[in-house]
Design a protein around this motif. Structure first.
Motif, PDB file in Angstrom:
ATOM      1  N   ALA A  32       4.407  -6.123  -1.236  1.00  0.00           N
ATOM      2  CA  ALA A  32       4.617  -7.229  -2.178  1.00  0.00           C
ATOM      3  C   ALA A  32       3.630  -8.365  -1.920  1.00  0.00           C
ATOM      4  CB  ALA A  32       6.058  -7.743  -2.080  1.00  0.00           C
ATOM      5  N   ILE A  33       3.387  -8.674  -0.664  1.00  0.00           N
ATOM      6  CA  ILE A  33       2.414  -9.722  -0.322  1.00  0.00           C
ATOM      7  C   ILE A  33       1.008  -9.287  -0.730  1.00  0.00           C
ATOM      8  CG2 ILE A  33       1.316 -10.911   1.630  1.00  0.00           C
ATOM      9  CD1 ILE A  33       4.145 -10.884   2.965  1.00  0.00           C
ATOM     10  N   SER A  34       0.691  -8.015  -0.509  1.00  0.00           N
ATOM     11  CA  SER A  34      -0.619  -7.503  -0.919  1.00  0.00           C
ATOM     12  C   SER A  34      -0.781  -7.557  -2.433  1.00  0.00           C
ATOM     13  CB  SER A  34      -0.799  -6.061  -0.443  1.00  0.00           C
ATOM     14  OG  SER A  34      -0.704  -5.985   0.950  1.00  0.00           O
ATOM     15  N   LEU A  35       0.263  -7.193  -3.161  1.00  0.00           N
ATOM     16  CA  LEU A  35       0.199  -7.254  -4.619  1.00  0.00           C
ATOM     17  C   LEU A  35       0.081  -8.701  -5.087  1.00  0.00           C
ATOM     18  CD1 LEU A  35       0.200  -5.604  -7.217  1.00  0.00           C
ATOM     19  CD2 LEU A  35       2.670  -5.961  -7.318  1.00  0.00           C
ATOM     20  N   SER A  36       0.726  -9.621  -4.393  1.00  0.00           N
ATOM     21  CA  SER A  36       0.580 -11.045  -4.726  1.00  0.00           C
ATOM     22  C   SER A  36      -0.872 -11.469  -4.630  1.00  0.00           C
ATOM     23  CB  SER A  36       1.413 -11.915  -3.781  1.00  0.00           C
ATOM     24  OG  SER A  36       2.766 -11.668  -3.951  1.00  0.00           O
ATOM     25  N   TRP A  37      -1.541 -11.029  -3.567  1.00  0.00           N
ATOM     26  CA  TRP A  37      -2.957 -11.362  -3.390  1.00  0.00           C
ATOM     27  C   TRP A  37      -3.791 -10.775  -4.526  1.00  0.00           C
ATOM     28  CZ3 TRP A  37      -7.262  -8.286  -2.533  1.00  0.00           C
ATOM     29  CH2 TRP A  37      -8.426  -8.989  -2.209  1.00  0.00           C
ATOM     30  N   VAL A  38      -3.526  -9.513  -4.868  1.00  0.00           N
ATOM     31  CA  VAL A  38      -4.262  -8.865  -5.966  1.00  0.00           C
ATOM     32  C   VAL A  38      -4.030  -9.624  -7.270  1.00  0.00           C
ATOM     33  CG1 VAL A  38      -4.418  -6.764  -7.381  1.00  0.00           C
ATOM     34  CG2 VAL A  38      -4.314  -6.581  -4.901  1.00  0.00           C
ATOM     35  N   TYR A  39      -2.774  -9.986  -7.535  1.00  0.00           N
ATOM     36  CA  TYR A  39      -2.442 -10.689  -8.778  1.00  0.00           C
ATOM     37  C   TYR A  39      -3.100 -12.066  -8.838  1.00  0.00           C
ATOM     38  CZ  TYR A  39       0.323 -12.986 -12.384  1.00  0.00           C
ATOM     39  OH  TYR A  39       0.715 -13.683 -13.494  1.00  0.00           O
ATOM     40  N   ILE A  40      -3.068 -12.796  -7.745  1.00  0.00           N
ATOM     41  CA  ILE A  40      -3.678 -14.131  -7.719  1.00  0.00           C
ATOM     42  C   ILE A  40      -5.188 -14.035  -7.925  1.00  0.00           C
ATOM     43  CG2 ILE A  40      -4.202 -16.113  -6.236  1.00  0.00           C
ATOM     44  CD1 ILE A  40      -1.389 -15.670  -4.975  1.00  0.00           C
ATOM     45  N   LYS A  41      -5.818 -13.080  -7.262  1.00  0.00           N
ATOM     46  CA  LYS A  41      -7.275 -12.972  -7.321  1.00  0.00           C
ATOM     47  C   LYS A  41      -7.786 -12.294  -8.592  1.00  0.00           C
ATOM     48  CE  LYS A  41     -11.171 -11.914  -4.376  1.00  0.00           C
ATOM     49  NZ  LYS A  41     -11.923 -13.086  -4.671  1.00  0.00           N
ATOM     50  N   TYR A  42      -7.078 -11.286  -9.081  1.00  0.00           N
ATOM     51  CA  TYR A  42      -7.607 -10.484 -10.179  1.00  0.00           C
ATOM     52  C   TYR A  42      -6.784 -10.546 -11.464  1.00  0.00           C
ATOM     53  CZ  TYR A  42     -10.571  -8.567  -6.567  1.00  0.00           C
ATOM     54  OH  TYR A  42     -11.474  -8.425  -5.553  1.00  0.00           O
ATOM     55  N   PHE A 124       0.462   2.514  -4.799  1.00  0.00           N
ATOM     56  CA  PHE A 124       0.091   1.098  -4.742  1.00  0.00           C
ATOM     57  C   PHE A 124      -1.407   0.938  -4.501  1.00  0.00           C
ATOM     58  CE2 PHE A 124      -0.943  -2.471  -1.951  1.00  0.00           C
ATOM     59  CZ  PHE A 124      -0.707  -3.502  -2.828  1.00  0.00           C
ATOM     60  N   ILE A 125      -1.947   1.706  -3.565  1.00  0.00           N
ATOM     61  CA  ILE A 125      -3.379   1.601  -3.255  1.00  0.00           C
ATOM     62  C   ILE A 125      -4.220   1.997  -4.461  1.00  0.00           C
ATOM     63  CG2 ILE A 125      -5.234   2.604  -1.848  1.00  0.00           C
ATOM     64  CD1 ILE A 125      -3.164   2.740   0.463  1.00  0.00           C
ATOM     65  N   ILE A 126      -3.870   3.095  -5.106  1.00  0.00           N
ATOM     66  CA  ILE A 126      -4.641   3.547  -6.272  1.00  0.00           C
ATOM     67  C   ILE A 126      -4.556   2.537  -7.414  1.00  0.00           C
ATOM     68  CG2 ILE A 126      -4.740   5.314  -8.084  1.00  0.00           C
ATOM     69  CD1 ILE A 126      -3.963   7.357  -5.898  1.00  0.00           C
ATOM     70  N   ILE A 127      -3.354   2.042  -7.698  1.00  0.00           N
ATOM     71  CA  ILE A 127      -3.190   1.062  -8.783  1.00  0.00           C
ATOM     72  C   ILE A 127      -3.955  -0.224  -8.464  1.00  0.00           C
ATOM     73  CG2 ILE A 127      -1.501  -0.418  -9.957  1.00  0.00           C
ATOM     74  CD1 ILE A 127       0.461   1.984  -9.741  1.00  0.00           C
ATOM     75  N   SER A 128      -3.903  -0.673  -7.216  1.00  0.00           N
ATOM     76  CA  SER A 128      -4.639  -1.885  -6.831  1.00  0.00           C
ATOM     77  C   SER A 128      -6.144  -1.699  -6.999  1.00  0.00           C
ATOM     78  CB  SER A 128      -4.325  -2.264  -5.382  1.00  0.00           C
ATOM     79  OG  SER A 128      -2.977  -2.609  -5.253  1.00  0.00           O
ATOM     80  N   ILE A 132      -8.600  -3.839  -9.469  1.00  0.00           N
ATOM     81  CA  ILE A 132      -9.788  -4.537  -8.969  1.00  0.00           C
ATOM     82  C   ILE A 132     -11.048  -4.057  -9.687  1.00  0.00           C
ATOM     83  CG2 ILE A 132     -11.256  -4.830  -6.929  1.00  0.00           C
ATOM     84  CD1 ILE A 132      -8.596  -4.785  -5.272  1.00  0.00           C
ATOM     85  N   ILE A 133     -11.178  -2.746  -9.864  1.00  0.00           N
ATOM     86  CA  ILE A 133     -12.354  -2.210 -10.559  1.00  0.00           C
ATOM     87  C   ILE A 133     -12.369  -2.655 -12.014  1.00  0.00           C
ATOM     88  CG2 ILE A 133     -13.419  -0.073 -11.400  1.00  0.00           C
ATOM     89  CD1 ILE A 133     -12.578   1.214  -8.728  1.00  0.00           C
ATOM     90  N   ALA A 134     -11.222  -2.573 -12.677  1.00  0.00           N
ATOM     91  CA  ALA A 134     -11.148  -2.976 -14.089  1.00  0.00           C
ATOM     92  C   ALA A 134     -11.489  -4.452 -14.255  1.00  0.00           C
ATOM     93  CB  ALA A 134      -9.762  -2.687 -14.650  1.00  0.00           C
ATOM     94  N   LYS A 135     -11.007  -5.282 -13.365  1.00  0.00           N
ATOM     95  CA  LYS A 135     -11.299  -6.716 -13.449  1.00  0.00           C
ATOM     96  C   LYS A 135     -12.773  -6.989 -13.158  1.00  0.00           C
ATOM     97  CE  LYS A 135     -10.452 -11.100 -13.660  1.00  0.00           C
ATOM     98  NZ  LYS A 135     -10.085 -11.802 -14.854  1.00  0.00           N
ATOM     99  N   THR A 136     -13.334  -6.273 -12.206  1.00  0.00           N
ATOM    100  CA  THR A 136     -14.742  -6.467 -11.862  1.00  0.00           C
ATOM    101  C   THR A 136     -15.648  -6.099 -13.030  1.00  0.00           C
ATOM    102  OG1 THR A 136     -14.235  -6.000  -9.552  1.00  0.00           O
ATOM    103  CG2 THR A 136     -16.538  -5.865 -10.208  1.00  0.00           C
TER     104      THR A 136
END
Length: 169
Positions: A32-42, A124-128, A132-136
Motif C-alpha cells: 500500500a505504501i509502495s502504491l501510494s508512492w506510485v500514485y503520487i509520482k505517476y 502489483f509489480i507488473i501493474i506498477s 510507470i511506463i505508460a506515464k513515461t
C-alpha cells in the motif's frame, strides 16, 4: 443432508497461522505504501494525491484483515456483505483514476487476505511497471497539463485581478 447444510452454514473456527498473518499484514502495508508512492509520482489526478493516497494503507490492511477472518466461514462472509451494503464511501470520487487505484488497493488486500501472496506481489509489480511506463511515454507526447487555481477573498476588500497576475508572474 440437513446435517451437511448446518455444517456448511456454521461458523467454523479455522486456525489462522499467526506468522503467516503477520507476514501478510506487513506485506499489505508495504504494498500500500509502495502504491501510494506510485500514485503520487505517476498519477494524473488534479486533486491532492498525497492526501488521497493516505487512505491506501488503511484500506489495504483492513481489507486483508476482513478477508482473513471471513474466508473460512460462509455465515461470516454473508454478514460482511450485509454490513458493506449498509456502509458506503462518503468521499466523492472525482476522477476515474482514483477509483481504479482504490480497486487495486482492495484487490491487494483481497489477495493477501486469501493467502495468495506470490500472485498478489507479482501482479502489483507488473501493474506498477505498466503504470510507470505508460506515464513515461504519455509524458513525452502530452507534456502540458491544465492548472486550476481558485482564489477566494474573506475580507470586505475585493481582489484585484492585476494583483493576482503580478503574483503569478
Amino acid at each position: 443432508m440437513n446435517q451437511t447444510l448446518n455444517e456448511f452454514l456454521a461458523t467454523s473456527t479455522a486456525n489462522i497461522p499467526i506468522l503467516g498473518f503477520i507476514l501478510n499484514i506487513i506485506l499489505s502495508a508495504l504494498l500500500a505504501i509502495s502504491l501510494s508512492w506510485v500514485y503520487i509520482k505517476y498519477g494524473n489526478s488534479l486533486s491532492n494525491r498525497k492526501q488521497f493516497s493516505k487512505n491506501f494503507l488503511l484500506l489495504c490492511t483492513t481489507t486483508m484483515l476482513m478477508i482473513t477472518i471471513v474466508k473460512s466461514s460462509l455465515a461470516l462472509s454473508l454478514g460482511l456483505v450485509g454490513a458493506l451494503s449498509i456502509i458506503r464511501f462518503r468521499a466523492a470520487i472525482k476522477e476515474p483514476e482514483e477509483l481504479a487505484y482504490l480497486f487495486l488497493v482492495i484487490a491487494m488486500g483481497l489477495g493477501l487476505g486469501a493467502n495468495q501472496t506470490a500472485i498478489t506481489i507479482i501482479s502489483f509489480i507488473i501493474i506498477s511497471i505498466i503504470i510507470i511506463i505508460a506515464k513515461t511515454f504519455s509524458k513525452k507526447f502530452h507534456d502540458t497539463q491544465n492548472l486550476h487555481l481558485a482564489i477566494q477573498s474573506t475580507g470586505a476588500q475585493r481582489i484585484n485581478i492585476n494583483d493576482i497576475l503580478e503574483i503569478l508572474k
